[in-house]
Design an enzyme around this catalytic site. Structure first.
Site, short mmCIF file in Angstrom:
data_model
loop_
_atom_site.label_atom_id
_atom_site.label_comp_id
_atom_site.label_asym_id
_atom_site.label_seq_id
_atom_site.Cartn_x
_atom_site.Cartn_y
_atom_site.Cartn_z
N CYS A 1 0.60 3.04 5.95
CA CYS A 1 1.03 1.73 6.34
C CYS A 1 0.91 0.87 5.16
O CYS A 1 0.24 1.06 4.28
CB CYS A 1 0.00 1.26 7.46
SG CYS A 1 -1.78 1.44 7.06
N CYS B 1 0.66 -1.34 -0.11
CA CYS B 1 0.07 -0.05 -0.14
C CYS B 1 0.70 1.38 -0.25
O CYS B 1 0.41 2.20 -0.16
CB CYS B 1 -0.94 -0.08 1.09
SG CYS B 1 -2.05 -1.40 1.26
N HIS C 1 -9.30 3.30 -1.98
CA HIS C 1 -7.91 2.93 -1.74
C HIS C 1 -7.39 1.95 -2.56
O HIS C 1 -7.30 0.69 -2.27
CB HIS C 1 -7.53 2.49 -0.52
CG HIS C 1 -6.27 1.88 0.01
ND1 HIS C 1 -5.20 2.51 -0.37
CD2 HIS C 1 -5.97 0.78 0.69
CE1 HIS C 1 -3.99 1.72 -0.05
NE2 HIS C 1 -4.59 0.79 0.56
#
Lengths: 422, 448
Positions: free
Chosen positions: A408, A89, A377
């Site tokens: 994160c 990510c 996302h």
């Protein structure tokens, strides 16, 4: 760093829930669209950009050269080189730092960092027995041998295998890991739903004010982020059933990010070069720090950015109070809540090697245009969404304004970047 | 495409239509091309304006054949490409006979997509002189209606004191294929200082803002101006950003996603340009909307939205860009081009709001022009008639075919025809052209 690196600006597609309005687009399509919008905004058509770095977390084998192929499909000069990077990510933030570091070293005058992901077009693979049968059939020298190979085929072999979003070493999904963190840090349902409501409200207000006019280019007829629910409320979110942490869990579909489709790109340049070229400059990239935690032995999977934040602030001689704005990626609402709690926790901070607690920030300075809960996302795109967004916000506040991005990532990793408005 | 339209455009349908009198419309000559036949110059009286201007343009010309007044009419032999009549010295009604004498052989010998160009004077002087000036207008409009095969006639009024330098860009535009769909029109050239020399790439290095650039006429404007060297700032609403980016990338310009009705639209255009260039050399206010309803059904919202987008927003943007203290504003010697419409000039059923806004644009450019002359800024408008776009493609087929053929060229114009006319008005050599509204309508049957 020898050269000042500035964020010229960015561009992204609107983000949408997987299976939604962008479901027909591949990573190649999404990335090309994000690049083309950026090229149009900054008049780069037909020019050779120093380098383009991008990545995708869910990637088809055919996309082994995803970024270079997208460059060739874009309006950039075909002589523009490219490479693929991946850090889960944090990919979009890592590509940013890869390009920024090359510019800082004088290897590039300018470059584009990007990320894309589509959960609609995730690489689906075949079962191991089917793979063996196919290999056998393809190696067969006669029709009879080929038939014999296919005769072993059973219906169960045909079930496709979707990519698993779980940690290989723990067998837990990211949500299950975060549920452990949620419980450990005693993050309440109410705290999480408040973060989610605020994310939607802030994003809706930003769209309303035209903030994204120079950050987003419509794609496939979609002009705005499709996950956004401007009218959402604590009452509406309170009705949702928990999806992680069992029946008594507090994490719901409303306070966890949705699987998303989208791509984002950011144009970075040497400050002096940008000025020469008549390109705007929003903010300087000051520093970056990456950290990891030992989640297989029980560390909080998504709290690695805490150590990175403490270390980068210490290195820069700054405190969290010096930050005018902070972006904490909303993997889950409880990730943001737990991160803020961890920042204030002396014991936790020293346990990850920091000198003491990081401290606290005014919530009014956190994720002021919404974050991943409302926006969506697409894993690798998020970093490249955050950098131009924060750079623009800091630029609007005036020169010298400082901001921090905390993202994160799977594998217990975290990446933090510091920006300062020019 | 409807069944009816498919049948009509099929090979058999075309033959049937031709028999019924609906012949294939003539092919127009487009682009920076001159007529293939020779240019004939007829100077009536002692004026050398036409001759000097053609010489400045580097176009050779031949002497006219004169009609004696009887049959048979003397011919040109081969077809001629254009007849330029310098009638600037004509002041008396009896002198109009000289015009007839050069026009009669020429209209018979003119090639397809050829040109009749009348040079006259604005209506000044005594009663008869002013009457003669107006008579030229009547002649031009009638000749335009009589010409066939895509040939056009236009009248350029050259004010006293305007010479070949001021006239060159206009004469070149009318001679070339760029003026393909400009027919039966009259407009004026004034004296002007600091006229740029004539060029075939006149917009080199000039920053031109085009609103509504994502599609249709706006996209054609961006392409055409880029061909002539302009650096394009392509503006359109954020929702049209995907096609806007494609246009901007195609012309190697920049895209600016912006709702022009936003209060800060002018400031945002200026800020976009300020970082990249010294300022704006020209702005084309092309963005527009329609909200058609008969007046009996037009509510306040329909009324306001059309006036806001088509007229008020460009007034607000101009105000900002014309403020000399604004970085990235309109430079001295700059250009403003509005887009009016024949619907505004002639009126059109169901378009009161649109007609108000578009006639308002015509009024606006006429009002602004004299006030900005001291800064060398010209302000003009084009008024498109029926142009083939996605918007007009939605008109039902039969009605569309009627609209198409309701002009002297028996066809709809193309977006590029509007774009070329705008390019001519933006040309630094068009310094003497200001406060004009040039119709791009193939001499539509309706309208003044």
């Amino acid at each position: 760093m020898n050269h000042d690196v500035v964020v010229v600006g960015g561009n992204r597609t609107p983000f949408a829930k997987s299976g939604g309005p962008l479901r027909e687009a591949s990573n190649h399509d999404l990335l090309t669209s994000a690049l083309d919008g950026l090229v149009a905004r900054y008049g780069l058509a037909g020019t050779r950009v120093g380098e383009v770095a991008a990545g995708a977390v869910l990637k088809h084998p055919r996309d082994f050269n995803l970024t270079r192929e997208a460059v060739l499909s874009s309006a950039l000069a075909p002589e523009t080189p490219a490479c693929d990077l991946q850090q889960a990510c944090a990919t979009g933030l890592e590509t940013t730092m890869y390009i920024a570091n090359k510019i800082a070293l004088g290897q590039l005058t300018h470059g584009i960092a990007a990320g894309t992901d589509t959960a609609s077009d995730a690489p689906i693979s075949v079962s191991d027995p089917l793979r063996r049968i196919l290999l056998q059939a393809s190696a067969a020298r006669s029709a009879k041998a080929r038939l014999a190979a296919f005769a072993k085929l059973r219906p169960s072999h045909l079930a496709p295998l979707a990519p698993r979003v779980e940690e290989p070493r723990t067998g837990l999904s990211m949500g299950e890991h975060q549920a452990l963190t949620t419980e450990r840090w005693q993050v309440t349902r109410e705290e999480q739903d408040e973060i989610a409501v605020s994310s939607h409200r802030h994003l809706a207000a930003a769209w309303e004010s035209g903030f994204f006019d120079d950050l987003v280019t419509p794609y496939l007829g979609l002009a705005k982020d499709a996950i956004l629910r401007p009218e959402t409320s604590m009452e509406a979110l309170a009705k949702l059933r928990p999806v992680f942490g069992g029946d008594n869990g507090t994490m719901t579909a409303g306070n966890s990010t949705a699987l998303s489709d989208g791509a984002a790109a950011v144009l970075l340049a040497d400050a002096a070069w940008a000025k020469e070229q008549g390109l705007p400059a929003l903010a300087r990239i000051v520093d970056a720090e990456v950290a990891a935690v030992d989640h297989p032995t029980g560390a909080d999977l998504l709290l690695a950015p805490v150590a990175a934040t403490g270390r980068i602030l210490a290195r820069q001689g700054l405190s969290i109070a010096d930050m005018d704005l902070v972006e904490i990626h909303e993997a889950f609402a409880s990730t943001v809540a737990a991160t803020l709690k961890a920042w204030q926790d002396e014991d936790y901070c020293t346990s990850v090697g920091l000198d003491g607690a990081i401290g606290t920030i005014d919530r009014d300075h956190l994720n002021v245009t919404g974050s991943s809960l409302a926006t969506g996302h697409p894993f690798a795109a998020t970093g490249a969404r955050l950098v131009p967004t924060l750079a623009k916000l800091l630029h609007e506040r005036g020169p010298g304004s400082r901001g921090l991005i905390s993202v994160c990532a799977a594998g217990g990793q975290g990446l933090v970047v510091l920006l300062e408005a020019v | 495409m409807s069944v009816l339209e498919k049948a009509f455009t099929s090979p058999v349908g075309r033959k049937v239509a031709a028999k019924a009198g609906l012949a294939e419309p003539p092919r127009l000559r487009r682009g920076r091309t001159y007529p293939s036949g020779p240019i004939v110059l007829a100077a009536l009286g002692d004026s050398t304006l036409g001759a000097d201007t053609l010489t400045l343009l580097g176009r050779p010309y031949e002497a006219p054949v004169l009609d004696s007044g009887d049959d048979p009419v003397p011919g040109y032999g081969d077809r001629i490409g254009a007849l330029v009549v310098d009638a600037t010295a004509l002041t008396r009604v009896d002198q109009l006979e000289q015009l007839r004498a050069v026009l009669r052989p020429a209209v018979r010998g003119l090639e397809g997509a050829g040109r009749i160009i009348l040079l006259g004077r604005p209506g000044t002087g005594d009663w008869e002189q002013r009457s003669v000036a107006r008579a030229l207008d009547g002649i031009d409009r009638t000749v335009a209606k009589e010409l066939r095969k895509g040939a056009t006639s236009n009248l350029v009024r050259v004010a006293e004191g305007a010479g070949p330098e001021q006239l060159a860009s206009t004469l070149d535009f009318v001679l070339q294929g760029r003026s393909a769909f400009v027919d039966g029109q009259t407009w004026q050239v004034e004296p002007a200082d600091e006229v740029a020399p004539h060029s075939q790439r006149p917009l080199d290095g000039r920053v031109i803002v085009v609103t509504g650039a994502a599609r249709g006429i706006g996209a054609a404007i961006a392409r055409t101006l880029a061909r002539d060297g302009a650096t394009i700032v392509a503006v359109d609403i954020p929702a049209a950003g995907e096609s806007l980016a494609a246009v901007a990338n195609e012309v190697a310009g920049t895209a600016l996603q912006l709702d022009i009705t936003a209060p800060d639209a002018g400031a945002r255009i200026a800020a976009h340009v300020a970082a990249r260039a010294e300022g704006i050399h020209g702005i084309v206010h092309n963005a527009g909307i329609t909200r058609d309803k008969m007046l009996a059904n037009t509510d306040a919202a329909r009324w306001a939205s059309v006036l806001e987008v088509n007229l008020v927003s460009q007034m607000r943007i101009n105000e900002v860009l014309l403020d000399p203290s604004v970085d990235g504003g309109l430079l001295s010697g700059g250009r403003i081009v509005g887009v009016a419409s024949t619907s505004g000039l002639a009126g059109n059923k169901g378009q009161t709001n649109y007609a108000a806004s578009k006639a308002g644009v015509a009024g606006l450019v006429q009002a602004m022009a004299p006030d900005l002359a001291a800064r060398g800024i010209t302000v003009n408008a084009v008024a498109p008639g029926f142009i083939e776009t996605d918007m007009t493609a939605r008109i039902p087929f039969v009605q569309r075919e009627v609209f198409r053929r309701s002009n002297s060229l028996s066809q709809g114009g193309r977006p590029v025809d509007v774009a070329e006319t705008i390019g001519y008005l933006l040309d630094p050599a068009s310094q003497g052209v200001t406060g004009q509204v040039v119709r791009v309508c193939g001499q539509n049957l309706v309208g003044a």
